[in-house]
Design a protein around this motif. Structure first.
Motif, short mmCIF file in Angstrom:
data_model
loop_
_atom_site.label_atom_id
_atom_site.label_comp_id
_atom_site.label_asym_id
_atom_site.label_seq_id
_atom_site.Cartn_x
_atom_site.Cartn_y
_atom_site.Cartn_z
N SER A 90 0.84 -1.19 0.00
CA SER A 90 0.00 0.00 0.00
C SER A 90 0.88 1.25 0.00
O SER A 90 1.99 1.24 0.50
CB SER A 90 -0.90 0.01 1.24
OG SER A 90 -1.51 1.25 1.40
N ASN A 132 -2.23 3.50 3.00
CA ASN A 132 -3.49 3.14 3.63
C ASN A 132 -3.42 1.81 4.39
O ASN A 132 -4.39 1.07 4.46
CB ASN A 132 -4.60 3.07 2.59
CG ASN A 132 -4.90 4.43 2.01
OD1 ASN A 132 -4.85 5.43 2.72
ND2 ASN A 132 -5.19 4.47 0.72
N HIS A 183 -3.16 1.18 7.59
CA HIS A 183 -4.02 1.10 8.77
C HIS A 183 -5.49 0.97 8.39
O HIS A 183 -6.24 0.23 9.02
CB HIS A 183 -3.83 2.34 9.64
CG HIS A 183 -2.44 2.47 10.18
ND1 HIS A 183 -1.93 3.66 10.62
CD2 HIS A 183 -1.45 1.56 10.32
CE1 HIS A 183 -0.70 3.48 11.03
NE2 HIS A 183 -0.38 2.22 10.85
N GLN A 184 -5.89 1.67 7.34
CA GLN A 184 -7.30 1.60 6.92
C GLN A 184 -7.67 0.18 6.48
O GLN A 184 -8.77 -0.29 6.75
CB GLN A 184 -7.55 2.60 5.79
CG GLN A 184 -7.53 4.06 6.23
CD GLN A 184 -6.14 4.65 6.28
OE1 GLN A 184 -5.15 3.90 6.23
NE2 GLN A 184 -6.04 5.98 6.37
N LEU A 220 -8.00 -1.90 9.55
CA LEU A 220 -9.21 -1.51 10.26
C LEU A 220 -10.43 -2.15 9.63
O LEU A 220 -11.31 -2.68 10.32
CB LEU A 220 -9.34 0.02 10.24
CG LEU A 220 -10.59 0.61 10.90
CD1 LEU A 220 -10.65 0.21 12.36
CD2 LEU A 220 -10.59 2.13 10.75
N LYS A 221 -10.50 -2.13 8.30
CA LYS A 221 -11.63 -2.72 7.59
C LYS A 221 -11.72 -4.22 7.86
O LYS A 221 -12.80 -4.77 8.09
CB LYS A 221 -11.49 -2.46 6.10
CG LYS A 221 -12.68 -2.94 5.27
CD LYS A 221 -12.52 -2.51 3.82
CE LYS A 221 -13.73 -2.96 3.00
NZ LYS A 221 -13.58 -2.54 1.57
N SER A 247 -1.65 3.26 16.42
CA SER A 247 -2.12 3.63 15.10
C SER A 247 -3.46 4.35 15.17
O SER A 247 -4.38 3.91 15.87
CB SER A 247 -2.28 2.38 14.24
OG SER A 247 -1.03 1.80 14.01
N GLY A 254 -7.08 5.33 14.33
CA GLY A 254 -8.22 4.62 13.78
C GLY A 254 -8.30 3.16 14.16
O GLY A 254 -9.33 2.53 13.97
N LEU A 281 -8.32 -3.56 -0.02
CA LEU A 281 -8.19 -2.10 -0.12
C LEU A 281 -8.72 -1.68 -1.48
O LEU A 281 -8.27 -2.16 -2.51
CB LEU A 281 -6.72 -1.68 0.03
CG LEU A 281 -6.44 -0.19 -0.09
CD1 LEU A 281 -7.09 0.56 1.06
CD2 LEU A 281 -4.94 0.05 -0.12
#
Length: 430
Positions: A16, A19, A21-22, A25-26, A66, A68, A138
């Motif tokens: 990535s 992104n 962490h995103q 998270l998802k 991190s 979020g 992602l």
């Protein structure tokens, strides 16, 4: 339905730009959504930090800080250690504290075989596992995932075992120091003793802490029992590479070392120097035999059935036949066992002990009389020709009832099916 859901983020690499962490998270949100209401324990494991691949380079991210992620991670038990062995063993402890056994592991495809190899070493058949591929997405695409590795080489397996052994060696002893009970009747040409329950690393309450037997029905894996045994070998001074336990059948078969090994046996004899033989006990009597004249020794496991079948004298007779031992030279030590204060049998079985000698049974007229297997063993040994003064069964801690002393001994009668095991052992010094 799995009681435990374990997510493996150990060494996960994400392809990535920014992104990382995103994506995590998802993924964690999805797992939490599907399992939170049904699973009793949700857990995430990772290395000290997770690597996120960016422009061909690896950046490290501490998940604890991190942005979020902290909120969703609050819904999971989190375990972070520098090694797989430490992480999985810590998670196993948490699972065992909750008395859970059905586990779903959500793991990157390329790590599944590795994960299974570690699980095989650290868990027993008490636990059931199912595996699910970790899907980290992602913008609709699957993030970088390596091809699944289906084979662990012998070298890789050895490295896994070494990592586990190294970690287990670092653990402190539980419930006090390692204690070995010995008898003054056995001369110094032998190494011998009887173990107690202190000084090992087993943490399950009924197995803590110096459990010396692993089975598919208990939560202690072989790796933990082997570490306990290694500590015993170091303390007693015997060679762990030449250690042999009986293969219990609650009968009277004896393996004479050097001959073909039977499938099961409750006695072993040897005259080989440096070889340590051991009898198990957790209410049954671990018995140690020594002949300092012919320099031979033996062990026997004598429960109530083995006592009546004469396993003690069967071991004596094997020493006489194989090594030319004389009855008057053989010393016999009865290790800790359940006493007549706690051990009962149905009246039909108790009647056989009563016929052997009335002193072997208490409250004979009750439906379940109390039986003294130690007294019965002594009587059978004396009738077989062992000198009374050469039998030790009452001195020091040897005559303590295993069921009455939970601080010192394991006990099947007291603890039920998930009981721990102590041993009696002997070897001829090299």
């Amino acid at each position: 339905m799995a009681e435990v859901v374990l997510i493996d983020l150990f060494g996960l690499k994400l392809n990535s730009e920014n992104n990382c962490h995103q994506a995590l998270l998802k993924t964690l949100n999805a797992v939490q959504y599907h399992h939170a209401t049904k699973a009793k324990f949700l857990c995430v494991m990772w290395c000290s930090n997770i690597s996120c691949e960016r422009d061909g380079k690896h950046d490290n991210y501490e998940l604890e800080t991190s942005n979020g992620l902290s909120a969703v991670l609050g819904e999971f038990e989190t375990v972070s250690n520098p090694s797989m062995a430490a992480s999985l063993y810590t998670i196993k402890q948490k699972i065992d504290e909750k008395n859970l056994s059905s586990i779903k592991v959500i793991v990157p495809r390329h790590r599944k075989t590795l994960m299974k190899a570690f699980i095989d070493q650290l868990f027993t058949d008490v636990y059931s596992f199912e595996f699910e591929d970790l899907q980290v997405t992602l913008r609709g695409d699957l993030l970088k995932q390596s091809t699944e590795i289906n084979i662990i080489t012998a070298q890789e397996l050895k490295e896994i075992q070494n990592e586990i052994e190294t970690y287990l060696r670092s653990l402190p002893a539980l419930k006090g120091e390692l204690t070995i009970i010995t008898s003054p009747l056995i001369p110094d040409i032998f190494i011998h003793g009887f173990t107690t329950r202190t000084g090992g690393i087993s943490y399950i309450p009924t197995l803590s802490s110096f459990n010396l037997f692993s089975s598919s029905k208990r939560r202690d894996p072989k790796a933990v029992v082997q570490e306990n045994l290694r500590r015993l070998a170091n303390a007693a001074g015997f060679n762990i590479e030449k250690f042999y336990r009986i293969k219990t059948d609650h009968a009277n078969d004896v393996w004479i070392m050097g001959r073909k090994e039977p499938e099961s046996y409750d006695g072993i004899t040897t005259n080989q120097r440096g070889v340590t033989i051991a009898a198990l006990g957790a209410d049954c009597i671990p018995i140690v035999f020594a002949d300092p004249v012919k320099k031979a020794c033996g062990v026997a496991h004598s429960g109530w059935k083995g006592t009546l079948l004469g396993v003690a004298m069967a071991t004596v007779n094997a020493m006489i036949a194989e090594y030319g031992c004389s009855l008057e030279d053989i010393v016999v030590i009865l290790g800790p066992s359940v006493g007549p204060c706690c051990f009962t049998l149905p009246k039909e079985s108790a009647k056989v002990f009563h016929n052997l000698h009335p002193a072997c049974v208490r409250l004979f007229d009750s439906p379940d009389p109390y039986v003294d297997i130690r007294k019965a063993t002594r009587i059978l040994l004396e009738r077989g020709g062992i000198l009374p003064q050469n039998i030790q069964d009452q001195n020091q801690d040897l005559n303590l009832c295993t069921s009455c002393h939970p601080d010192k001994f394991f006990s099947h009668v007291r603890d039920g099916l998930n009981f721990g095991t102590q041993i009696g052992f002997i070897s001829i010094k090299e």
